[in-house]
Design an enzyme around this catalytic site. Structure first.
Site, PDB file in Angstrom:
ATOM      1  N   CYS A 382      -0.684  -2.646  -0.409  1.00 15.53           N
ATOM      2  CA  CYS A 382      -0.441  -2.261  -1.697  1.00 15.53           C
ATOM      3  C   CYS A 382       0.816  -3.307  -2.278  1.00 15.53           C
ATOM      4  CB  CYS A 382       0.103  -0.656  -2.095  1.00 15.53           C
ATOM      5  SG  CYS A 382      -0.642  -0.278  -3.751  1.00 15.53           S
ATOM      6  N   HIS A 519      -4.288   1.966   0.247  1.00 14.38           N
ATOM      7  CA  HIS A 519      -3.599   2.361   1.258  1.00 14.38           C
ATOM      8  C   HIS A 519      -4.250   2.994   2.367  1.00 14.38           C
ATOM      9  CE1 HIS A 519       0.363   2.475  -0.859  1.00 14.38           C
ATOM     10  NE2 HIS A 519      -0.333   2.649  -1.818  1.00 14.38           N
ATOM     11  N   GLU A 521      -3.546   3.711   5.225  1.00 12.43           N
ATOM     12  CA  GLU A 521      -2.865   4.469   6.226  1.00 12.43           C
ATOM     13  C   GLU A 521      -3.038   6.055   5.909  1.00 12.43           C
ATOM     14  OE1 GLU A 521      -1.340   2.879   3.843  1.00 12.43           O
ATOM     15  OE2 GLU A 521       0.317   3.628   2.732  1.00 12.43           O
TER      16      GLU A 521
HETATM   17  N1  GLN Z   1       4.237  -1.254  -7.497  1.00 10.61           N
HETATM   18  C1  GLN Z   1       2.950  -1.696  -7.360  1.00 10.61           C
HETATM   19  C2  GLN Z   1       1.972  -1.015  -8.389  1.00 10.61           C
HETATM   20  O1  GLN Z   1       2.093  -0.056  -9.256  1.00 10.61           O
HETATM   21  C3  GLN Z   1       2.400  -1.169  -6.212  1.00 10.61           C
HETATM   22  C4  GLN Z   1       2.342   0.133  -5.844  1.00 10.61           C
HETATM   23  C5  GLN Z   1       2.417   0.614  -4.392  1.00 10.61           C
HETATM   24  O2  GLN Z   1       2.491  -0.114  -3.366  1.00 10.61           O
HETATM   25  N2  GLN Z   1       1.629   1.968  -3.960  1.00 10.61           N
HETATM   26  O3  GLN Z   1       0.574  -1.838  -8.489  1.00 10.61           O
END
Ligand code: GLN
Length: 548
Positions: A382, A519, A521
């Site tokens: 992410c 994600h 995970e």
């Molecule tokens: N801050 C980034 C976004 O909003 C990544 C978010 C995250 O890593 N879950 O896109």
């Protein structure tokens, strides 16, 4: 299927962090080993409608489900231990309950009645619990907080009433308490448990079983004493001893006879438990052939709870490769180009996890550069993927001012940006947002499909073309830069099927370098390690062998 659905309510006493979520998850796992279907629900006493807006320092990780709910991290335990996929109906907070009662009140649905905690709030809670009805043989409902808290009282009142509504043979109360060993006295102390149960009984709930968290086995005498004061039998007092590895908990409870006793109490007949998969798993965890060291470069590194699923997914990646994974937490705010080499000198893989805001970003960029240049396996998740794109744009594609508009709203080259408008392929709704939008519910959340390109790390890991993974972010890869980044060597190995959203980036001529916008995970399990974590750890282990 046992009809009707049976309910197990799990409460906690004395103090928090005793592992109520894990205990609930382990009970579910044991019941599954008896051939039963289970489901879970977490009832959280805080006022936030969901934990999405809560600081992970305070509350730990926000666990995201396929349907896009931002939930308590205990749902992650449930999904890892049992064969379940949960969603928005599996986590209710006081805020969510009140929100729905107040909405009904405004709509005039209470027909002029006075709206009160009892019965209106408690009825709303019971309706939420009943969403599990007929979905499983046994629903395990965990009440957040500790007995004695003011804020959990409506939940406790609701579960007290539930027994009468559902029939006493269909409801079981389990209370997790604490039995500390006091070194100066050389004794285990039962008084905190006695008080906690007294408090619970004062609310009208007599626990059927006590799980006693402790660092030693409870002797018969101690069990007898607890039983006497807490109005249960000695057999209903279960030792919940500290374990080295959380995946030991189901077998430990089984050794105490907990599953047999639960089934007897709920009047459910099943065959003998099939515990082989748990014993084989432990066997593997206890006998790794070697170990690898992975650096996690992030902002919330001090608190392991804030990366709960990530830490577990790395453990699972280790299980898949038969190696123990040692984690080194590197605070991205403390590293720079100069110190990066030193901080990451002895690691076999670098992982930059998800995160929000600009703090520590330059340290994260340095660590991506370090991994890319030194050919150390790299995994960006992410925010970690977004940072990898920025690093590549700046240092390889020559876009010196590349940035994310999250870190600099006026970035000259916003390679990562906030899409002002986007069509949600799941709902067909066009979302509009800007930097002023509400923080709650304005993210791309939950499962989205992603198509994988052939001959890539991603495709080789998954072994399939179309995948679905969970998201939680606002910012996206900016397609305006796609061609120049690809020309410079960035590989877009995964994108939404309509090619609108870039989901995975890689670089070639590297042992393993992958960043994903989702994600992974959240979907990894000890019994089914996630393919990306499996491959990342495999590459890291090869790195170790090469370096030897
Ligand atoms: N801050 C980034 C976004 O909003 C990544 C978010 C995250 O890593 N879950 O896109």
């Amino acid at each position: 299927m046992a009809t009707p659905t049976k309910y197990i309510f799990v409460t906690g006493g004395v103090l928090s962090s005793l592992g109520k979520g894990l205990a609930s998850a382990a009970i579910g796992a044991l019941l599954e080993c008896r051939g039963l279907t289970v489901s879970f629900q977490k009832l959280d006493p805080y006022i936030n409608v969901d934990p999405g807006t809560m600081n992970p320092f305070q509350h730990g990780e926000v666990f995201v489900t396929d349907d896009g709910a931002e939930t308590d991290l205990d749902l992650g335990h449930y999904e890892r231990f049992a064969n379940v996929r949960l969603g928005k109906d599996n986590n209710f907070t006081t805020g969510k309950i009140y929100h729905s009662v107040i909405t009904k009140e405004r709509q005039g649905k209470y027909l002029g009645g006075t709206v009160q905690v009892i019965p209106h709030i408690t009825d709303e809670i019971k309706n939420a619990i009943r969403l599990q009805e007929n979905k499983c043989d046994v629903a395990i409902i965990e009440i957040g907080g500790t007995i004695g808290d003011i804020e959990s009282l409506p939940f406790l009142e609701a579960i007290r009433q539930f027994r009468t509504d559902a029939g006493k043979e269909n409801v079981l109360y389990i209370h997790l308490s604490y039995v500390p060993y006091i070194a100066t006295a050389g004794e285990l102390k039962t008084k905190p448990t006695q008080h906690s149960v007294k408090e619970l009984r004062g609310i009208g709930i007599q626990p059927n079983f006590l799980l006693c968290r402790t660092n030693q086995f409870l002797s018969d005498d101690i069990k007898k004493k607890i039983a006497l004061f807490c109005n249960v039998t000695k057999e209903e007092v279960i030792t919940a001893k500290d374990v080295d590895c959380i995946y030991e908990v189901p077998l430990m409870f089984h050794a105490e006879g907990l599953d047999d006793k639960i089934l007897e109490h709920l009047n459910i007949w099943t065959g003998a438990p099939r515990l082989e998969q748990w014993s084989q798993l432990l066997e593997r965890i206890r006998n790794p052939k070697d170990e690898v060291t992975i650096a996690i470069v992030g902002k919330y590194v001090e608190l392991k709870e804030s990366y709960k699923s990530l830490n577990e997914a790395l453990v699972h990646g280790g299980i898949a490769n038969n190696v123990k994974v040692n984690l080194v937490f590197v605070d991205s705010e403390t590293i720079s180009e100069k110190t990066c080499n030193e901080a990451l000198a002895n690691v076999h893989g670098v992982l930059v996890p998800g995160g929000f805001g600009s703090r520590g970003v330059s340290g994260k960029i340095c660590s991506v550069a370090f991994a890319r240049e030194n050919k150390i396996p790299f995994f960006g998740i992410c925010l970690g993927m977004q940072v990898a794109v920025i690093e590549f744009a700046r240092h390889v594609a020559g876009i010196a001012n590349a940035n994310s508009t999250e870190f600099d709203e006026n970035a000259a080259d916003p390679v990562i940006y906030l899409m002002r408008e986007w069509l949600d392929s799941k709902t067909g709704i066009v979302h509009k947002r800007d930097s002023q939008s509400d923080k709650g519910g304005t993210m791309r959340l939950g499962a989205y499909p992603c198509a994988l390109a052939p001959d890539t790390f991603a495709r080789n890991a998954y072994g399939t073309e179309l995948i679905s993974e969970r998201h939680r972010h606002r910012y996206e890869f900016n397609n305006k830069y796609r061609k120049s980044l690809e020309d410079a060597g960035l590989v877009i190995s995964g994108a939404s099927p309509d090619e609108e959203l870039v989901e995975i980036v890689e670089i070639k001529d590297h042992p393993w370098f992958l960043g994903c916008q989702f994600h992974p995970e959240f979907k990894s399990r000890p019994m089914a390690p996630h393919p990306l974590f499996r491959e990342f750890i495999r590459a890291a282990y090869e790195q170790k062998l090469k370096a030897k």
